[in-house]
Design a protein around this motif. Structure first.
Motif, PDB file in Angstrom:
ATOM      1  N   ALA A 449      -5.186   2.896   7.669  1.00 14.79           N
ATOM      2  CA  ALA A 449      -4.485   1.422   8.502  1.00 14.79           C
ATOM      3  C   ALA A 449      -2.969   1.424   7.746  1.00 14.79           C
ATOM      4  O   ALA A 449      -2.259   1.195   8.762  1.00 14.79           O
ATOM      5  CB  ALA A 449      -4.766   0.143   7.909  1.00 14.79           C
ATOM      6  N   ALA A 450      -2.473   1.984   6.937  1.00 13.83           N
ATOM      7  CA  ALA A 450      -1.170   2.216   6.890  1.00 13.83           C
ATOM      8  C   ALA A 450      -0.983   2.983   7.842  1.00 13.83           C
ATOM      9  O   ALA A 450       0.406   2.512   8.434  1.00 13.83           O
ATOM     10  CB  ALA A 450      -1.086   3.032   5.018  1.00 13.83           C
ATOM     11  N   SER A 453      -0.954   1.689  11.370  1.00 12.83           N
ATOM     12  CA  SER A 453       0.491   1.037  11.159  1.00 12.83           C
ATOM     13  C   SER A 453       2.269   1.703  11.486  1.00 12.83           C
ATOM     14  O   SER A 453       2.318   1.387  11.772  1.00 12.83           O
ATOM     15  CB  SER A 453       0.381  -0.039   9.739  1.00 12.83           C
ATOM     16  OG  SER A 453       1.654  -0.512   9.756  1.00 12.83           O
ATOM     17  N   PHE A 454       1.891   2.431  10.590  1.00  8.30           N
ATOM     18  CA  PHE A 454       3.368   3.571  11.149  1.00  8.30           C
ATOM     19  C   PHE A 454       3.631   4.005  12.569  1.00  8.30           C
ATOM     20  O   PHE A 454       4.189   4.096  12.781  1.00  8.30           O
ATOM     21  CB  PHE A 454       3.729   4.773  10.052  1.00  8.30           C
ATOM     22  CG  PHE A 454       3.310   4.062   8.083  1.00  8.30           C
ATOM     23  CD1 PHE A 454       4.499   3.386   8.051  1.00  8.30           C
ATOM     24  CD2 PHE A 454       3.043   4.923   7.330  1.00  8.30           C
ATOM     25  CE1 PHE A 454       4.971   2.962   7.183  1.00  8.30           C
ATOM     26  CE2 PHE A 454       3.314   4.149   6.389  1.00  8.30           C
ATOM     27  CZ  PHE A 454       3.968   3.220   5.869  1.00  8.30           C
TER      28      PHE A 454
ATOM     29  N   PRO B 122      -6.864  -3.936   2.461  1.00 10.03           N
ATOM     30  CA  PRO B 122      -7.183  -3.700   2.080  1.00 10.03           C
ATOM     31  C   PRO B 122      -5.930  -2.979   0.720  1.00 10.03           C
ATOM     32  O   PRO B 122      -4.553  -2.943   1.188  1.00 10.03           O
ATOM     33  CB  PRO B 122      -7.501  -2.674   2.033  1.00 10.03           C
ATOM     34  CG  PRO B 122      -7.336  -2.693   3.871  1.00 10.03           C
ATOM     35  CD  PRO B 122      -7.309  -3.589   4.078  1.00 10.03           C
ATOM     36  N   THR B 124      -5.500  -0.611  -0.803  1.00  5.94           N
ATOM     37  CA  THR B 124      -4.914   0.777  -1.160  1.00  5.94           C
ATOM     38  C   THR B 124      -3.348   0.844   0.650  1.00  5.94           C
ATOM     39  O   THR B 124      -2.771   1.314   0.138  1.00  5.94           O
ATOM     40  CB  THR B 124      -5.719   1.958  -0.483  1.00  5.94           C
ATOM     41  OG1 THR B 124      -6.736   1.270   0.151  1.00  5.94           O
ATOM     42  CG2 THR B 124      -6.332   2.343  -1.497  1.00  5.94           C
ATOM     43  N   VAL B 125      -3.874   0.281   0.932  1.00 12.09           N
ATOM     44  CA  VAL B 125      -2.733   0.189   1.992  1.00 12.09           C
ATOM     45  C   VAL B 125      -1.827  -1.184   1.794  1.00 12.09           C
ATOM     46  O   VAL B 125      -0.555  -0.448   2.151  1.00 12.09           O
ATOM     47  CB  VAL B 125      -3.427  -0.448   4.000  1.00 12.09           C
ATOM     48  CG1 VAL B 125      -2.889  -1.112   5.044  1.00 12.09           C
ATOM     49  CG2 VAL B 125      -5.088   0.279   4.080  1.00 12.09           C
ATOM     50  N   ALA B 126      -1.711  -2.076   1.403  1.00 13.04           N
ATOM     51  CA  ALA B 126      -0.558  -3.063   0.730  1.00 13.04           C
ATOM     52  C   ALA B 126       0.043  -1.882   0.007  1.00 13.04           C
ATOM     53  O   ALA B 126       1.150  -1.717  -0.149  1.00 13.04           O
ATOM     54  CB  ALA B 126      -1.013  -3.909  -0.372  1.00 13.04           C
ATOM     55  N   HIS B 128       0.846   1.304   0.310  1.00 19.44           N
ATOM     56  CA  HIS B 128       1.884   1.956   0.920  1.00 19.44           C
ATOM     57  C   HIS B 128       2.596   1.232   1.716  1.00 19.44           C
ATOM     58  O   HIS B 128       3.624   1.872   1.851  1.00 19.44           O
ATOM     59  CB  HIS B 128       0.522   2.069   1.788  1.00 19.44           C
ATOM     60  CG  HIS B 128       0.016   3.949   1.876  1.00 19.44           C
ATOM     61  ND1 HIS B 128       0.918   4.963   1.511  1.00 19.44           N
ATOM     62  CD2 HIS B 128      -0.836   4.291   1.682  1.00 19.44           C
ATOM     63  CE1 HIS B 128       0.428   6.320   1.472  1.00 19.44           C
ATOM     64  NE2 HIS B 128      -1.386   5.569   1.302  1.00 19.44           N
ATOM     65  N   LEU B 129       2.157  -0.011   2.883  1.00 18.85           N
ATOM     66  CA  LEU B 129       2.962  -0.154   3.043  1.00 18.85           C
ATOM     67  C   LEU B 129       4.042  -1.181   2.123  1.00 18.85           C
ATOM     68  O   LEU B 129       5.128  -1.101   2.119  1.00 18.85           O
ATOM     69  CB  LEU B 129       2.489  -1.720   3.888  1.00 18.85           C
ATOM     70  CG  LEU B 129       1.988  -1.303   4.799  1.00 18.85           C
ATOM     71  CD1 LEU B 129       0.565  -2.689   5.117  1.00 18.85           C
ATOM     72  CD2 LEU B 129       2.430  -0.612   6.184  1.00 18.85           C
TER      73      LEU B 129
END
Ligand SMILES: Cc1cc2nc3c(=O)[nH]c(=O)nc-3n(C[C@H](O)[C@H](O)[C@H](O)COP(=O)(O)OP(=O)(O)OC[C@H]3O[C@@H](n4cnc5c(N)ncnc54)[C@H](O)[C@@H]3O)c2cc1C
Lengths: 477, 273
Positions: A449-450, A453-454, B122, B124-126, B128-129
């Motif tokens: 999802a990261a 999202s980019f 999630p 893992t996503v947090a 990265h962001l």
């Protein structure tokens, strides 16, 4: 024939469709292939945000009862799914369904259902338990009988809705998103003026395809009171590592009050268990609760006993527009140019024929709509990495196919980029999911999802905070 | 190191501490190729970690072949399909070792009730962001104490976000160094808020419910093995080893545990091939 009236700032159309669900977009796609001008107004920031995104995607051959317009429209639709989905690049599989009777009373009910199928001219056949086991090895062994329906299919309902919308826009329909209709004014010339935050549009005819909110739209237009209420359905999604073994849709025997909990293999290779049926007051209530989910898994295990809780990768809920009139495709009784197009439980299954039928009604009512020979009938196809066999050809087409973004569901950057640049592009992570199936798998986007999202931020000119996660909310606060 | 993935007796997917431990042991038995999605070794331990640098150097010097920035997609028992910037490559191997690391539990895994609004992310996503350096939230609730909880909390706080951790932290005495508040894990968690998360309702085993307002819920509970190579998802093929333990957590110990697990697996499949 699109007429613009720049002096008033109001755009004029022959037909204004309210609602960008599977029915609104299907009607718009059909109209856009004619000389009539059409505009779709959708309240949300993307199409397919209502019931059309929260259903099982069964493309039925029969829903019942016989003799209704709904049954007729299903009859006109189901023979043609392969051709339509081929043109639109939508996944569809005519895998057939088996309806199980687990005791003698249910077997008797199956007999009635078979008689209905015969009456409707739909193929169906009684099967012995041994034959059932052959058709679907995962089905409960303790069946008394099974009703085999070879023309039942499954479709990707989100891709279908987006495809109708893409086709409509490709053929010149205007789509306004973030455009909830707030007032409707009837003008002296008989046309209607609809106000939205995205400007005012005028239509000679208005199609009310607002789903569970169709009553509100009818009221705004001064039409009949359409009593409808939300009926919530909760679903559990099963991991493909289990679901790919399923060959067929497995239905339970219908009871007089409900069609019950079914097991439906999806075109993505997952499977859906559900839906529950819960009448509500609040159309915005799409919450799930554990007790209902546990109960529906138990019910599904009556059909497919090997289902376990640990293969559930997601739960969700959506609301059907329940009503005393479960299917509505007719003009309003008081406002002559207001056409209601709603469907409670089989909107996906009727959608191809509903578009054509709506056009017929509009023509009968005086709409001048010639079929345009130059109308585009097929959308550019987007091959899927997950189902591709010749990977090298795919790579030659677009090297981004080898950039696997969502590993669980094998979705590549090529597919995601197309979703972000199609005529009706994804504008949120959820929009990418609806169009490609990315983030739909067992890790639910934990690992991709990261990245998505980019990519989404890049195409929508936003950043990590204000990129949209869903059609309604951003990633950051 | 980002060469074309070579056929090998053993292919390891995942170049984190576990994958490196597996590779180190497999090198005693035959040729080894190590594949990873990201273009560096180290996985969650990070490529700059001196230990990772040492371990990588060691297996490289002993002949391991690395294919980094490449994704293993499918396995049919004889051929692993690998996607890389130059296309899809078939990599012949009879033995696959999957050390693809962990991922946090999803809402379904965690039996989370309620809505699916924006702001449920999630861990893992947090992570990265947050590394983009933007303050994404004002008050984040971090659910669970998986390996991501503390790094996410620290990133949040560095950017000015208040952090509440919902987890049993009895054996984490230093929690107050990285979180503002803690709440014991509860029997039920329900997400409130339709378009955007507005809070989490926590219900204890005795039925008491309390609402904690927040603008983000970070899922950091119940680490689970991440599995995503089609054809190698379940443990029914003796020639495929999955090594994705939740414990131990330190890179050194993970490396050692992987080497041990690989050694005993090699014995079960009949030693060097
Ligand atoms: C749980 C469940 C399971 C189902 N299973 C199946 C199935 O297996 N097979 C099948 O064929 N059907 C199924 N259905 C039924 C099917 O999903 C619906 O019949 C169909 O989606 C209805 O489509 P629609 O376009 O009318 O409504 P929707 O998809 O709800 O679209 C209505 C749209 O109108 C918009 N809108 C509302 N008010 C306004 C306004 N004032 N201004 C502008 N826009 C507005 C909304 O934002 C929404 O996008 C199921 C439904 C549910 C809920």
């Amino acid at each position: 024939m699109t007429q613009m009236n720049s002096s008033t700032g109001t755009d004029r159309f022959d037909v204004v469709v309210v609602g960008g669900g599977v029915l609104g977009t299907s009607v718009a796609a059909r109209l856009a292939a004619t000389s009539a001008s059409v505009c779709v107004l959708e309240a949300a920031s993307d199409v397919c945000e209502g019931a059309s995104k929260g259903n099982a995607g069964t493309a039925c051959s029969y829903y019942g009862p016989p003799g209704t317009l709904e049954t007729e429209l299903i009859n006109r639709s189901y023979p043609h799914w392969e051709e339509l989905c081929g043109r639109l690049g939508v996944a569809y599989r005519r895998g057939g369904a088996i309806m199980l009777a687990l005791d003698d009373a249910e077997a008797e009910t199956l007999g009635h259902t078979l008689a209905e199928l015969d009456e409707a001219g739909v193929r169906g056949e009684m099967k012995t338990p041994a034959e059932v086991a052959q058709l679907e090895p995962l089905a409960n062994m303790a069946t008394v009988a099974g009703l085999w329906m070879p023309d039942e299919g499954v479709i990707d309902p989100m891709a279908l809705t987006v495809a109708y919308a893409n086709l409509a826009v490709t053929n010149g329909a205007q789509l306004r998103l973030n455009a909830p209709v707030t007032t409707i004014r009837r003008l002296d010339d008989g046309s209607m003026e609809l106000a939205t935050p995205q400007g005012t549009v005028r239509g000679r005819y208005v199609v009310n395809a607002a789903g569970v909110r169709a009553g509100d739209v009818s009221e705004l237009a001064g039409g009949e009171p359409l009593r409808s209420w939300p009926r919530k359905g909760q679903y559990a999604v099963l991991d493909r590592r289990f679901a790919e073994q399923l060959q067929r849709t497995v239905f339970c025997t219908h009871s007089p009050t409900t069609k019950g909990i079914n097991v439906v293999p999806t075109t993505h290779g997952s499977a859906l268990l559900g839906p529950t049926a819960q009448d509500l007051e609040d159309a915005g209530d799409t919450s799930t609760d554990r007790d209902q989910v546990e109960a529906l898994i138990e019910s599904a295990r009556r059909l497919v006993p090997s289902i376990t809780r640990d293969v559930v990768i997601k739960t969700f809920a959506a609301n059907r527009p329940a009503s005393e009139e479960p299917h509505r495709l007719r003009f309003d009784q008081t406002v002559a140019n207001l056409l209601h197009v709603t469907n409670r439980s089989a909107g996906v299954s009727v959608s191809p024929a509903a578009g054509a039928y709506a056009l017929d009604l509009l023509r009968d009512a005086g709409l001048d709509a010639e079929d345009r020979p130059d109308a585009v009938r097929a959308l550019p196809s987007t091959p899927r990495l997950r189902t591709a066999t010749d990977l090298n050809t795919l790579f030659a087409q677009d090297p981004l196919y080898a950039q696997v973004v969502c590993a669980c569901e094998s979705v590549s950057a090529a597919e995601i980029n197309r979703a972000l640049t199609s005529p009706v592009p994804a504008c949120s992570l959820d929009g990418v999911r609806k169009r490609t199936g990315a983030m739909y798998g067992r890790c639910q986007g934990s690992l991709c999802a990261a990245g998505i999202s980019f990519l989404t931020a890049l195409h929508t000119n936003t950043g990590p905070r204000d990129v949209k996660q869903t059609a309604h909310g951003t990633v950051g606060q | 190191m980002t060469a074309r993935a070579a056929d090998a007796a053993y292919v390891v997917v995942g170049a984190g501490p576990s994958g490196l431990g597996c590779a180190s042991e497999l090198l005693h038995a035959g040729p080894v190729t190590v594949i990873d999605r990201i273009p560096v070794t180290g996985g969650t331990a990070g490529w700059e970690n001196p230990l990772i640098k040492d371990l990588t150097r060691d297996v490289v010097s002993r002949g391991a072949h690395f294919a980094l920035g490449q994704t293993a997609v499918r396995y049919d028992g004889a051929t692993l399909t690998v996607a890389s910037p130059t296309g899809f490559q078939p990599v012949a191997t009879r033995h696959l070792v999957f050390a693809g690391g962990l991922r946090p539990g999803t809402p379904a895994d965690l039996h989370i009730d309620g809505y699916r609004p924006a702001g449920v992310v999630p861990a893992t996503v947090a992570e990265h962001l947050l590394r983009t350096g933007v303050q994404l939230w004002t008050h984040a609730v971090i659910l669970g104490n998986g390996p991501w909880a503390r790094p996410v909390a620290e990133l949040c706080r560095k950017l000015g976000t208040r952090v509440t951790v919902v987890a049993d932290l009895a054996d984490v005495p230093d929690w107050s160094q990285w979180a503002d508040k803690r709440i014991d894990a509860t029997a039920r968690v329900r997400v409130a808020g339709r378009d955007r998360i507005s809070g989490v309702e926590l219900t204890t085993a005795d039925g008491t419910t309390s609402l904690t307002s927040c603008d983000a819920l970070v899922l950091a509970a119940d680490p689970r093995p991440n599995r995503n190579v089609v054809g190698a998802l379940t443990e029914d093929d003796p020639n495929v080893l999955f090594h994705q333990p939740t414990q131990p957590t330190s890179p050194r110990l993970r490396y050692d545990a992987a080497a041990r697990a690989t050694r005993s697996w090699l014995q079960t499949i009949g030693g060097p091939s």
